[in-house]
Design an enzyme around this catalytic site. Structure first.
Site, PDB file in Angstrom:
ATOM      1  N   ARG A  52      16.633  -9.622  -7.613  1.00 26.14           N
ATOM      2  CA  ARG A  52      15.285  -9.357  -6.554  1.00 26.14           C
ATOM      3  C   ARG A  52      14.547  -8.173  -7.024  1.00 26.14           C
ATOM      4  NH1 ARG A  52      15.773 -11.644  -1.554  1.00 26.14           N
ATOM      5  NH2 ARG A  52      17.226 -13.141  -1.313  1.00 26.14           N
ATOM      6  N   ARG A  56      10.478  -6.282  -1.572  1.00 28.83           N
ATOM      7  CA  ARG A  56      10.194  -5.216  -0.808  1.00 28.83           C
ATOM      8  C   ARG A  56      10.357  -4.027  -0.800  1.00 28.83           C
ATOM      9  NH1 ARG A  56      12.000  -8.854   4.233  1.00 28.83           N
ATOM     10  NH2 ARG A  56      14.066  -8.315   3.211  1.00 28.83           N
ATOM     11  N   ARG A  65       1.723  -8.583   0.014  1.00 31.38           N
ATOM     12  CA  ARG A  65       2.206  -9.575   1.290  1.00 31.38           C
ATOM     13  C   ARG A  65       1.580  -9.236   2.338  1.00 31.38           C
ATOM     14  NH1 ARG A  65       4.401 -12.183   3.364  1.00 31.38           N
ATOM     15  NH2 ARG A  65       6.711 -11.749   3.834  1.00 31.38           N
ATOM     16  N   ASP A 102      11.648 -18.709  -4.779  1.00 33.60           N
ATOM     17  CA  ASP A 102      12.905 -18.649  -3.903  1.00 33.60           C
ATOM     18  C   ASP A 102      13.789 -19.950  -3.762  1.00 33.60           C
ATOM     19  OD1 ASP A 102      13.709 -16.668  -1.339  1.00 33.60           O
ATOM     20  OD2 ASP A 102      14.569 -18.673  -1.007  1.00 33.60           O
ATOM     21  N   TYR A 180      22.281 -23.279   3.804  1.00 34.20           N
ATOM     22  CA  TYR A 180      21.172 -23.026   4.483  1.00 34.20           C
ATOM     23  C   TYR A 180      20.673 -24.208   5.309  1.00 34.20           C
ATOM     24  CZ  TYR A 180      20.252 -18.233   2.830  1.00 34.20           C
ATOM     25  OH  TYR A 180      20.362 -17.015   2.589  1.00 34.20           O
TER      26      TYR A 180
HETATM   27  O1  CP3 Z   1      12.821 -10.422  -8.202  1.00 30.10           O
HETATM   28  C1  CP3 Z   1      13.594 -11.635  -8.010  1.00 30.10           C
HETATM   29  O2  CP3 Z   1      14.690 -11.821  -8.309  1.00 30.10           O
HETATM   30  C2  CP3 Z   1      12.876 -13.099  -8.029  1.00 30.10           C
HETATM   31  C3  CP3 Z   1      12.604 -13.614  -6.884  1.00 30.10           C
HETATM   32  C4  CP3 Z   1      13.568 -14.094  -5.715  1.00 30.10           C
HETATM   33  C5  CP3 Z   1      13.405 -14.097  -4.534  1.00 30.10           C
HETATM   34  N1  CP3 Z   1      14.397 -14.599  -3.956  1.00 30.10           N
HETATM   35  C6  CP3 Z   1      12.134 -13.540  -3.656  1.00 30.10           C
HETATM   36  C7  CP3 Z   1      12.489 -13.174  -2.378  1.00 30.10           C
HETATM   37  C8  CP3 Z   1      15.114 -14.552  -6.170  1.00 30.10           C
HETATM   38  C9  CP3 Z   1      15.657 -14.855  -7.225  1.00 30.10           C
HETATM   39  C10 CP3 Z   1      15.233 -14.950  -4.931  1.00 30.10           C
HETATM   40  C11 CP3 Z   1      16.727 -15.561  -4.575  1.00 30.10           C
HETATM   41  C12 CP3 Z   1      17.301 -15.886  -3.367  1.00 30.10           C
HETATM   42  N2  CP3 Z   1      16.707 -16.342  -2.238  1.00 30.10           N
HETATM   43  C13 CP3 Z   1      18.719 -15.924  -2.898  1.00 30.10           C
HETATM   44  C14 CP3 Z   1      19.732 -15.790  -4.206  1.00 30.10           C
HETATM   45  C15 CP3 Z   1      20.056 -14.306  -4.360  1.00 30.10           C
HETATM   46  C16 CP3 Z   1      20.496 -13.594  -3.218  1.00 30.10           C
HETATM   47  O3  CP3 Z   1      19.999 -12.608  -3.021  1.00 30.10           O
HETATM   48  O4  CP3 Z   1      21.749 -13.993  -2.874  1.00 30.10           O
HETATM   49  C17 CP3 Z   1      18.775 -16.181  -1.525  1.00 30.10           C
HETATM   50  C18 CP3 Z   1      20.143 -16.403  -0.996  1.00 30.10           C
HETATM   51  C19 CP3 Z   1      17.468 -16.345  -1.168  1.00 30.10           C
HETATM   52  C20 CP3 Z   1      17.095 -16.921   0.343  1.00 30.10           C
HETATM   53  C21 CP3 Z   1      16.272 -15.688   0.955  1.00 30.10           C
HETATM   54  N3  CP3 Z   1      15.012 -15.483   0.438  1.00 30.10           N
HETATM   55  C22 CP3 Z   1      16.752 -14.696   1.626  1.00 30.10           C
HETATM   56  C23 CP3 Z   1      18.199 -14.674   2.403  1.00 30.10           C
HETATM   57  C24 CP3 Z   1      15.451 -14.028   2.263  1.00 30.10           C
HETATM   58  C25 CP3 Z   1      15.464 -12.693   3.116  1.00 30.10           C
HETATM   59  C26 CP3 Z   1      16.350 -11.532   3.044  1.00 30.10           C
HETATM   60  C27 CP3 Z   1      15.755 -10.870   1.706  1.00 30.10           C
HETATM   61  O5  CP3 Z   1      16.465 -10.470   0.956  1.00 30.10           O
HETATM   62  O6  CP3 Z   1      14.611 -10.320   1.654  1.00 30.10           O
HETATM   63  C28 CP3 Z   1      14.468 -14.398   1.214  1.00 30.10           C
HETATM   64  C29 CP3 Z   1      13.413 -13.722   1.266  1.00 30.10           C
HETATM   65  C30 CP3 Z   1      12.793 -13.225  -0.003  1.00 30.10           C
HETATM   66  N4  CP3 Z   1      12.788 -14.013  -1.348  1.00 30.10           N
HETATM   67  C31 CP3 Z   1      12.130 -12.387  -0.406  1.00 30.10           C
HETATM   68  C32 CP3 Z   1      11.718 -12.091  -1.856  1.00 30.10           C
HETATM   69  C33 CP3 Z   1      11.111 -11.196  -2.416  1.00 30.10           C
HETATM   70  C34 CP3 Z   1      11.586 -11.200   0.692  1.00 30.10           C
HETATM   71  C35 CP3 Z   1      10.467 -11.996   1.503  1.00 30.10           C
HETATM   72  C36 CP3 Z   1       9.402 -11.132   2.300  1.00 30.10           C
HETATM   73  O7  CP3 Z   1       8.598 -10.576   1.306  1.00 30.10           O
HETATM   74  O8  CP3 Z   1       9.293 -11.204   3.633  1.00 30.10           O
END
Ligand code: CP3
Length: 387
Positions: A52, A56, A65, A102, A180
């Site tokens: 990640r 954020r 965003r 994602d 999910y």
């Molecule tokens: O920088 C990176 O790592 C690449 C982008 C990336 C995102 N999500 C962007 C994202 C990657 C590799 C993911 C994987 C992801 N997404 C996982 C596996 C990794 C982990 O954290 O366990 C999972 C479970 C998700 C599902 C997901 N997406 C959740 C649970 C959430 C909300 C909670 C959170 O961590 O923010 C997201 C949203 C998300 N995915 C954001 C980002 C940058 C934030 C969203 C926003 O800007 O509102």
């Protein structure tokens, strides 16, 4: 499971005959530490990246965003590429980039609606509640049509990287995606998804395989578009008993790695290393199942912060490479706290031996100060050096 190439259908991808040309159009790679560590080399220092890393905690991400929704960022190649490059531009100490996207784009490709709600995270308004709901999923998913934006984002990002660091492609693991899809979002109890495993084991496996097929095609497409390494995120693996992990979660992951490697081989592609991050699947018996890359298809295992690298190395033996595993909250520890912990854990890692990719044990969290992330990277550079 056999890895003979003939049993896997080759996805319909527009880069299928063009990947050589595409690859040759990219500037040469200047920093290959990640790729060397993923081949098992004890590199002069550990390559470092952070799950990640685009997200954020970065003001430049929040700025983008303000005017674009989350999935708009994923689906617009210029935006996805810009967000992928943000941490690379800010932190010259990063040794890898990961494409901005994602894991939930796979349920979208299967026909499910996925929303990203500001304070809640992902929401799937019509979850799968019983096997008859499987009928709602798309039959033959055309990943090019549904997710071609990701392939475009990858090709664009390789150009923007200009060879600074390798680019990682990824997908979610079938069990995590199934969770999910059945829960309709995040969950504390995993009531719906785990009851599927107990009540409908056969249909659960059918669903997992269906998801795995889309994941594999998606990974193949990412490699043909320019991804230089892959990671499969099984974020909810730790919700399962070791028995359930072995019965439900691991087989579709193995199917994915074998399918990807087999199709790439068939296309004459040299192939890429693949990492499995099965968060929380920390039973010694589970690690033993993951110890041989030739059978699992996973060259590297990502570790969360609850295990010790030396102990894991004993369980898995010498063949597989490891990635991890700093506690993400170390980034709230202040400069001294960060330095002390990076020094301590780096010593454990160096003693553990074999390929080591430094990372956090889970994603970086939103309140981390960007300068503390920078300091963490600085410390890894200093303390992961091998004498
Ligand atoms: O920088 C990176 O790592 C690449 C982008 C990336 C995102 N999500 C962007 C994202 C990657 C590799 C993911 C994987 C992801 N997404 C996982 C596996 C990794 C982990 O954290 O366990 C999972 C479970 C998700 C599902 C997901 N997406 C959740 C649970 C959430 C909300 C909670 C959170 O961590 O923010 C997201 C949203 C998300 N995915 C954001 C980002 C940058 C934030 C969203 C926003 O800007 O509102």
């Amino acid at each position: 499971m056999s890895s003979s190439s003939s049993e896997y259908a080759i996805p319909n991808l527009k880069n299928i005959d063009k990947w050589r040309e595409i690859e040759q159009s990219f500037p040469p790679l200047k920093n290959d530490l990640l790729l060397r560590a993923a081949r098992g080399e004890e590199t002069e220092r550990a390559p470092v990246w952070v799950m990640r890393q685009a997200g954020r905690y970065l003001p430049e991400f929040l700025e983008v965003r303000k005017s674009h929704s989350f999935f708009e960022c994923c689906q617009t190649p210029s935006l996805a590429s810009k967000l992928t490059l943000q941490p690379i531009d800010r932190y010259p100490r990063l040794d890898a980039s990961i494409i901005f996207c994602d894991i939930l784009v796979v349920p979208q490709a299967l026909g499910m609606e996925v929303l990203m709600e500001p304070s809640k995270g992902p929401v799937l308004p019509a979850p799968l509640r019983s096997p008859s709901d499987l009928e709602r999923l798309n039959k033959d998913v055309d990943v090019e049509k549904e997710l071609g934006y990701l392939f475009e984002a990858i090709t664009l990002t390789r150009k923007g990287l200009a060879g600074r660091v390798p680019l990682i492609g990824f997908c979610g693991a079938p069990w995590t995606l199934m969770a999910y899809m059945c829960e309709g979002g995040g969950s504390k109890t995993f009531e719906n998804s785990k009851s599927w495993l107990y009540k409908y084991p056969k249909e659960s496996k059918e669903l997992l395989r269906k998801v795995a097929d889309v994941c594999a095609d998606l990974l193949v497409g990412q490699v043909l578009a320019g991804a230089q390494m892959l990671q499969v995120f099984d974020s909810w693996a730790g919700e399962l008993t070791p028995h359930q992990y072995a019965e439900f979660a691991l087989p579709p992951c193995i199917y994915i790695s074998h399918k990807v490697k087999s199709i790439l081989k068939q296309l004459g592609h040299p192939g890429v290393a693949i990492t499995l991050f099965a968060k929380g699947a920390n039973a010694p018996s589970t690690f033993r199942l993951l110890s041989n890359p030739e059978t699992t298809g996973y060259d590297t295992l990502g570790l969360d912060w609850t295990v010790d690298p030396l102990e894991v190395r004993e369980w898995v033996g010498p063949k597989v490479n490891l990635q991890g595993n700093f506690d993400p909250t170390v980034l709230y520890g202040g400069k001294e706290g960060i330095e002390r912990e990076v020094e301590r854990l780096s010593e454990r890692w160096k003693k553990a031996g074999g390929g080591w990719i430094a990372n956090l044990g889970h994603g970086i969290t939103p309140n981390v100060k960007p300068e503390d992330m920078g300091w963490f990277l600085e410390c890894v550079h200093k303390y992961s050096k091998r004498d």
